[in-house]
Design an enzyme around this catalytic site. Structure first.
Site, PDB file in Angstrom:
ATOM      1  N   ILE A 186     -10.093   1.078  -7.172  1.00 59.74           N
ATOM      2  CA  ILE A 186      -9.542  -0.269  -7.482  1.00 59.74           C
ATOM      3  C   ILE A 186      -8.101   0.017  -6.519  1.00 59.74           C
ATOM      4  O   ILE A 186      -7.727   1.151  -6.465  1.00 59.74           O
ATOM      5  CB  ILE A 186      -9.165  -0.769  -8.845  1.00 59.74           C
ATOM      6  CG1 ILE A 186      -8.484   0.640  -9.517  1.00 59.74           C
ATOM      7  CG2 ILE A 186     -10.195  -1.127  -9.617  1.00 59.74           C
ATOM      8  CD1 ILE A 186      -8.007   0.093 -11.039  1.00 59.74           C
ATOM      9  N   ASP A 187      -7.641  -0.957  -5.948  1.00 58.84           N
ATOM     10  CA  ASP A 187      -6.627  -0.748  -4.889  1.00 58.84           C
ATOM     11  C   ASP A 187      -5.261  -0.402  -5.706  1.00 58.84           C
ATOM     12  O   ASP A 187      -5.039  -0.425  -7.021  1.00 58.84           O
ATOM     13  CB  ASP A 187      -6.091  -2.201  -4.448  1.00 58.84           C
ATOM     14  CG  ASP A 187      -7.222  -3.001  -3.631  1.00 58.84           C
ATOM     15  OD1 ASP A 187      -8.413  -2.074  -3.259  1.00 58.84           O
ATOM     16  OD2 ASP A 187      -7.436  -4.208  -3.470  1.00 58.84           O
ATOM     17  N   LYS A 188      -4.404   0.262  -4.871  1.00 52.25           N
ATOM     18  CA  LYS A 188      -3.263   0.777  -5.465  1.00 52.25           C
ATOM     19  C   LYS A 188      -2.558   0.035  -6.356  1.00 52.25           C
ATOM     20  O   LYS A 188      -2.160   0.409  -7.613  1.00 52.25           O
ATOM     21  CB  LYS A 188      -2.369   1.219  -4.265  1.00 52.25           C
ATOM     22  CG  LYS A 188      -0.977   1.700  -4.384  1.00 52.25           C
ATOM     23  CD  LYS A 188      -0.142   2.053  -3.251  1.00 52.25           C
ATOM     24  CE  LYS A 188       1.401   2.264  -3.029  1.00 52.25           C
ATOM     25  NZ  LYS A 188       1.695   1.015  -2.945  1.00 52.25           N
ATOM     26  N   ARG A 199      -9.113 -10.366  -3.567  1.00 55.48           N
ATOM     27  CA  ARG A 199      -7.861 -10.660  -2.822  1.00 55.48           C
ATOM     28  C   ARG A 199      -8.352 -11.675  -1.657  1.00 55.48           C
ATOM     29  O   ARG A 199      -7.486 -12.527  -1.299  1.00 55.48           O
ATOM     30  CB  ARG A 199      -7.157  -9.290  -2.554  1.00 55.48           C
ATOM     31  CG  ARG A 199      -6.744  -8.823  -3.661  1.00 55.48           C
ATOM     32  CD  ARG A 199      -6.206  -7.319  -3.394  1.00 55.48           C
ATOM     33  NE  ARG A 199      -5.105  -7.271  -2.342  1.00 55.48           N
ATOM     34  CZ  ARG A 199      -4.601  -6.469  -1.940  1.00 55.48           C
ATOM     35  NH1 ARG A 199      -5.185  -5.099  -2.049  1.00 55.48           N
ATOM     36  NH2 ARG A 199      -3.552  -6.106  -1.077  1.00 55.48           N
TER      37      ARG A 199
END
Length: 232
Positions: free
Chosen positions: A62-64, A162
């Site tokens: 999962i993104d930062k 996103r």
């Protein structure tokens, strides 16, 4: 070393509730302070005999700045098993997000292919030459100028949620990459939380469900928005 919030651990898997700002694994420019480093530091004993050396078992990312659930495999068997479940779309991933704008539909599906942007290699973009990407969402609550939604992703493209939400003009609050990031709450990084994961345990073959509560900052912003609703 940042603390890692372990929700569940057995001989095969670790389920983590990832904090905002933590990179999952070492990449360009960040070799330390990643989740993998933290896991290796914590699990060296329980991981040591696996495959002769430590293989950090990151099965998905999962993104930062996305918070929430992440599965880590502790051995190759678990890794292969869960990877296959993800590939076959058998892992159900539920996300929560706060977006800018008032979403009219109560439920909707976004089906738009995604590939790496030709203009900016760091970004992904909707492109008909891209890979299939499907995101479903339902509205949980409408605020003044914002909508709180639950999302279910059928595919796992990089930055999928996103990109999709920005494309339909409801960018995620705080997203610095796919919206201008400006918001009255001073949130840096997208308000996106991996809230629930459902999959089949690689050893017991039982269906398991994990849930991670919303982070405090997210809850506080929803409370602020609630107040505004009542003060109208």
């Amino acid at each position: 070393q940042k603390d890692i919030n372990i929700l569940y651990e057995d001989d095969d898997i670790i389920v983590i509730n990832k904090a905002k700002g933590m990179v999952v694994h070492p990449g360009n420019g960040n070799s330390n302070g990643t989740l993998v480093n933290a896991i290796m530091a914590k699990c060296k004993d329980s991981l040591s005999g696996i495959g002769g050396k430590i293989r950090p078992g990151i099965v998905h990312r999962i993104d930062k700045d996305t918070t929430g659930l992440l599965i880590i495999a502790k051995n190759d068997k678990a890794h292969i098993d869960i990877s296959n479940q993800i590939k076959n779309r058998e892992v159900k991933k539920t996300y929560l997000a706060l977006v800018r704008g008032n979403v009219k539909e109560n439920t909707a599906q976004i089906n738009m292919p995604i590939r790496r942007s030709t203009k900016d290699r760091k970004k992904m973009a909707v492109d008909k030459k891209g890979k299939e990407a499907i995101t479903e969402f339902k509205v949980l609550k409408r605020y003044q100028g914002y909508t709180y939604i639950e999302l279910d992703i059928k595919t796992g493209r990089t930055h999928q949620i996103r990109v999709h939400l920005a494309k339909i003009s409801f960018p995620i609050v705080g997203d610095m990459v796919y919206s201008n990031g400006k918001n009255p709450f001073n949130v840096v990084g997208q308000m996106l939380h991996a809230a629930k994961l459902e999959f089949v345990h690689p050893t017991t073959n039982q269906k398991v469900t994990f849930e991670a509560p919303l982070p405090d900052y997210f809850l506080n912003i929803l409370k602020e928005l609630d107040k505004l609703l009542f003060e109208r």
